[in-house]
Write a protein that holds these residues in place. Structure first.
Motif, PDB file in Angstrom:
ATOM      1  N   ILE A 214       0.850  -1.199   0.000  1.00 20.57           N
ATOM      2  CA  ILE A 214       0.000   0.000   0.000  1.00 20.57           C
ATOM      3  C   ILE A 214       0.888   1.253   0.000  1.00 20.57           C
ATOM      4  N   ARG A 215       1.957   1.211   0.801  1.00 18.73           N
ATOM      5  CA  ARG A 215       2.889   2.354   0.831  1.00 18.73           C
ATOM      6  C   ARG A 215       3.490   2.593  -0.559  1.00 18.73           C
ATOM      7  N   LEU A 216       3.842   1.472  -1.217  1.00 18.42           N
ATOM      8  CA  LEU A 216       4.471   1.581  -2.539  1.00 18.42           C
ATOM      9  C   LEU A 216       3.506   2.047  -3.620  1.00 18.42           C
ATOM     10  N   TYR A 217       2.278   1.532  -3.574  1.00 15.96           N
ATOM     11  CA  TYR A 217       1.379   1.733  -4.718  1.00 15.96           C
ATOM     12  C   TYR A 217       0.317   2.804  -4.528  1.00 15.96           C
ATOM     13  N   ALA A 218       0.065   3.251  -3.294  1.00 19.16           N
ATOM     14  CA  ALA A 218      -0.939   4.308  -3.110  1.00 19.16           C
ATOM     15  C   ALA A 218      -0.599   5.555  -3.939  1.00 19.16           C
ATOM     16  N   PRO A 219       0.706   5.896  -4.115  1.00 22.03           N
ATOM     17  CA  PRO A 219       1.017   7.085  -4.938  1.00 22.03           C
ATOM     18  C   PRO A 219       0.509   6.966  -6.376  1.00 22.03           C
ATOM     19  N   LEU A 220       0.189   5.754  -6.815  1.00 18.82           N
ATOM     20  CA  LEU A 220      -0.261   5.571  -8.203  1.00 18.82           C
ATOM     21  C   LEU A 220      -1.779   5.660  -8.342  1.00 18.82           C
ATOM     22  N   HIS A 221      -2.496   5.998  -7.248  1.00 14.35           N
ATOM     23  CA  HIS A 221      -3.962   5.893  -7.320  1.00 14.35           C
ATOM     24  C   HIS A 221      -4.573   6.749  -8.434  1.00 14.35           C
ATOM     25  N   LEU A 249     -13.321   8.518 -15.475  1.00 15.45           N
ATOM     26  CA  LEU A 249     -12.637   7.458 -16.224  1.00 15.45           C
ATOM     27  C   LEU A 249     -11.173   7.289 -15.824  1.00 15.45           C
ATOM     28  N   HIS A 250     -10.639   8.251 -15.006  1.00 14.49           N
ATOM     29  CA  HIS A 250      -9.226   8.093 -14.631  1.00 14.49           C
ATOM     30  C   HIS A 250      -9.000   6.790 -13.864  1.00 14.49           C
ATOM     31  N   THR A 251     -10.057   6.290 -13.201  1.00 15.68           N
ATOM     32  CA  THR A 251      -9.931   5.016 -12.475  1.00 15.68           C
ATOM     33  C   THR A 251      -9.681   3.870 -13.464  1.00 15.68           C
ATOM     34  N   LEU A 257      -3.578   0.936 -17.516  1.00 14.79           N
ATOM     35  CA  LEU A 257      -2.127   1.174 -17.626  1.00 14.79           C
ATOM     36  C   LEU A 257      -1.335   0.212 -16.743  1.00 14.79           C
ATOM     37  N   LEU A 258      -1.824   0.044 -15.501  1.00 15.06           N
ATOM     38  CA  LEU A 258      -1.087  -0.825 -14.571  1.00 15.06           C
ATOM     39  C   LEU A 258      -1.201  -2.296 -14.952  1.00 15.06           C
ATOM     40  N   MET A 259      -2.360  -2.676 -15.466  1.00 11.39           N
ATOM     41  CA  MET A 259      -2.531  -4.065 -15.922  1.00 11.39           C
ATOM     42  C   MET A 259      -1.575  -4.335 -17.086  1.00 11.39           C
ATOM     43  N   ALA A 260      -1.495  -3.365 -18.003  1.00 14.98           N
ATOM     44  CA  ALA A 260      -0.614  -3.531 -19.174  1.00 14.98           C
ATOM     45  C   ALA A 260       0.846  -3.629 -18.731  1.00 14.98           C
ATOM     46  N   ALA A 261       1.178  -2.926 -17.625  1.00 15.35           N
ATOM     47  CA  ALA A 261       2.563  -2.962 -17.118  1.00 15.35           C
ATOM     48  C   ALA A 261       2.794  -4.182 -16.226  1.00 15.35           C
ATOM     49  N   GLN A 262       1.760  -5.040 -16.113  1.00 15.67           N
ATOM     50  CA  GLN A 262       1.818  -6.232 -15.240  1.00 15.67           C
ATOM     51  C   GLN A 262       2.204  -5.862 -13.813  1.00 15.67           C
ATOM     52  N   ALA A 263       1.636  -4.736 -13.357  1.00 14.77           N
ATOM     53  CA  ALA A 263       1.927  -4.283 -11.997  1.00 14.77           C
ATOM     54  C   ALA A 263       1.228  -5.201 -10.998  1.00 14.77           C
ATOM     55  N   ASP A 264       1.620  -5.086  -9.733  1.00 19.76           N
ATOM     56  CA  ASP A 264       1.038  -5.902  -8.668  1.00 19.76           C
ATOM     57  C   ASP A 264      -0.474  -5.664  -8.580  1.00 19.76           C
ATOM     58  N   GLU A 265      -1.193  -6.736  -8.182  1.00 21.39           N
ATOM     59  CA  GLU A 265      -2.656  -6.668  -8.078  1.00 21.39           C
ATOM     60  C   GLU A 265      -3.092  -5.534  -7.144  1.00 21.39           C
ATOM     61  N   VAL A 266      -2.332  -5.315  -6.077  1.00 23.05           N
ATOM     62  CA  VAL A 266      -2.687  -4.257  -5.114  1.00 23.05           C
ATOM     63  C   VAL A 266      -2.671  -2.887  -5.807  1.00 23.05           C
ATOM     64  N   ALA A 267      -1.681  -2.647  -6.662  1.00 21.25           N
ATOM     65  CA  ALA A 267      -1.593  -1.378  -7.393  1.00 21.25           C
ATOM     66  C   ALA A 267      -2.807  -1.225  -8.317  1.00 21.25           C
ATOM     67  N   CYS A 268      -3.160  -2.307  -9.011  1.00 21.99           N
ATOM     68  CA  CYS A 268      -4.299  -2.266  -9.944  1.00 21.99           C
ATOM     69  C   CYS A 268      -5.602  -1.996  -9.186  1.00 21.99           C
ATOM     70  N   LYS A 288     -20.005  -2.585  -3.491  1.00 22.00           N
ATOM     71  CA  LYS A 288     -20.445  -2.358  -2.106  1.00 22.00           C
ATOM     72  C   LYS A 288     -19.581  -3.147  -1.121  1.00 22.00           C
ATOM     73  N   GLY A 289     -19.451  -2.634   0.098  1.00 20.23           N
ATOM     74  CA  GLY A 289     -18.817  -3.350   1.214  1.00 20.23           C
ATOM     75  C   GLY A 289     -17.502  -4.014   0.851  1.00 20.23           C
ATOM     76  N   GLU A 290     -17.409  -5.316   1.238  1.00 18.04           N
ATOM     77  CA  GLU A 290     -16.140  -6.019   1.067  1.00 18.04           C
ATOM     78  C   GLU A 290     -15.858  -6.427  -0.369  1.00 18.04           C
ATOM     79  N   ALA A 291     -16.783  -6.121  -1.275  1.00 23.74           N
ATOM     80  CA  ALA A 291     -16.497  -6.356  -2.701  1.00 23.74           C
ATOM     81  C   ALA A 291     -15.397  -5.374  -3.146  1.00 23.74           C
ATOM     82  N   ILE A 292     -15.231  -4.312  -2.365  1.00 23.78           N
ATOM     83  CA  ILE A 292     -14.158  -3.347  -2.650  1.00 23.78           C
ATOM     84  C   ILE A 292     -12.891  -3.852  -1.949  1.00 23.78           C
ATOM     85  N   PRO A 293     -11.785  -4.022  -2.674  1.00 25.44           N
ATOM     86  CA  PRO A 293     -10.555  -4.519  -2.015  1.00 25.44           C
ATOM     87  C   PRO A 293     -10.148  -3.606  -0.851  1.00 25.44           C
ATOM     88  N   VAL A 294      -9.641  -4.222   0.217  1.00 19.81           N
ATOM     89  CA  VAL A 294      -9.336  -3.465   1.441  1.00 19.81           C
ATOM     90  C   VAL A 294      -8.346  -2.322   1.165  1.00 19.81           C
TER      91      VAL A 294
END
Ligand SMILES: [Fe+2]
Ligand SMILES: [Fe+2]
Length: 358
Positions: A214-221, A249-251, A257-268, A288-294
């Motif tokens: 999260i520390r590494l990838y939050a800057p990419l949100h 649409l930025h989401t 972009l991150l999927m194409a770069a094969q980035a970590d699932e957490v970043a995506c 809704k709820g826990e369907a959203i990754p923590v």
């Protein structure tokens, strides 16, 4: 006096090769003498133990390529010693040769049943004995090779992982810099959101590995904003509904972009779902709820808090304590309960970060 085998001198270079192996003679003193006289002239590296307990201690302490035992080892017979070697994970694979009184005896059968790799009758010639020792040492060579390859593979995997982390860090740093250069306001935003998110993630009790991601990838949100037109990103004033749809649409763009770069699932996950809300009022997928990754539920709180407490082209900032109350009380149904509680508990540190960028 010349030994009967002196007309068969060791092969040149052989002395050096065999002497790197360590052999333990764990046998009756009489057998130890016989083994020593047959093996030591040929450069084998021998250690001896002539009692059971002494042998057990030596086995535990050393890295042996071969153990040669005898059925009549004092204190603890060779069978008991062999059983203890074969039932210990550390020693189970060490080649073991048992010296027995005679071939095709009950002792020979028992030794094989207990896991001896070779059984040699005492009457066997020295040449025959050495031939068997060479075979077992070859076994040990393969064992060593396998262990080395396993170790090398482990080192390579660790190196590759470190390289990947370094590449990710460099990418994050470059993106931070690029965003900061084109828009200092956004540059500070991503740094603050990353720090707030890490503080919350740590308090929520996630694994240290996930907190680090999260520390590494939050800057990419908000990475996907690179694909949103400047006329929308830098518009003075409130966006029209159409412009807001485009901004949303930025989401998806960030995720692609991150999927194409094969980035970590957490970043995506963070890029795609940081605007989702627990009550289903968010975007792009109204999860809704826990369907959203923590990780996205955590970054959502940090992102909204930062948006509220900083001046934007279209709005004024509100005081941090008011923003915190709004998120945790008035809008509580939109945010993760655990992450909200963690945010309140770490609010002093959140304030330190807020003030350091003001
Ligand atoms: Fe965003
Ligand atoms: Fe953001």
């Amino acid at each position: 006096m010349a030994t009967p085998e002196s007309k068969y001198p060791p092969i040149p270079g052989m002395h050096h090769v065999v002497s790197t192996f360590r052999i333990l003679l764990a046998a009756h003193p009489r057998t130890v003498d016989r083994l020593s006289s047959a093996l030591s002239p040929f450069g084998y590296n021998l250690d001896t133990a002539t009692e059971g307990h002494e042998a057990q201690t030596a086995i535990q302490k050393g890295a042996w390529d071969l153990i040669i035992g005898s059925t009549d080892l004092p204190q603890m017979d060779g069978f008991l010693l062999l059983r203890s070697i074969r039932t210990n994970r550390e020693t189970v694979e060490i080649p073991y040769l048992m010296m027995v009184g005679s071939a095709e005896s009950q002792d020979e059968i028992k030794a094989f049943q207990l896991g001896a790799d070779e059984v040699v009758p005492e009457k066997t010639s020295d040449v025959g004995l050495r031939a068997r020792v060479r075979v077992l040492l070859r076994l040990s060579t393969y064992r060593r090779r396998l262990q080395n390859e396993k170790r090398m593979l482990g080192i390579k995997v660790a190196e590759r992982t470190r390289e990947l982390v370094e590449i990710t860090m460099a990418t994050v740093a470059a993106l931070e810099k690029a965003t900061e250069l084109s828009d200092p306001e956004t540059g500070h935003h991503i740094l603050r959101v990353a720090t707030y998110s890490t503080l919350i993630a740590d308090k929520v009790g996630l694994s240290s590995e996930l907190v680090e991601k999260i520390r590494l990838y939050a800057p990419l949100h908000d990475l996907g904003k690179v694909a949103v037109a400047d006329r929308i990103l830098k518009k003075e004033g409130v966006l029209t509904p159409e412009e807001f749809e485009e901004m949303k649409l930025h989401t998806n763009h960030g995720h692609e972009l991150l999927m194409a770069a094969q980035a970590d699932e957490v970043a995506c996950n963070i890029a795609l779902s940081h605007h989702e809300r627990i009550d289903g009022s968010g975007y792009p997928n109204a999860l809704k709820g826990e369907a959203i990754p923590v990780e996205a539920r955590i970054v959502a709180i940090a992102d909204v808090f930062d948006a509220m407490t900083t001046v934007r082209r279209y709005k004024e900032a509100i005081p941090p304590d008011v923003a915190m109350r709004t998120i945790t009380v008035e809008l509580a149904n939109r945010f993760d309960t655990g992450a909200t509680a963690a945010f309140i508990q770490r609010f002093d540190e959140v304030m330190q970060v807020f003030e350091s960028y003001s």
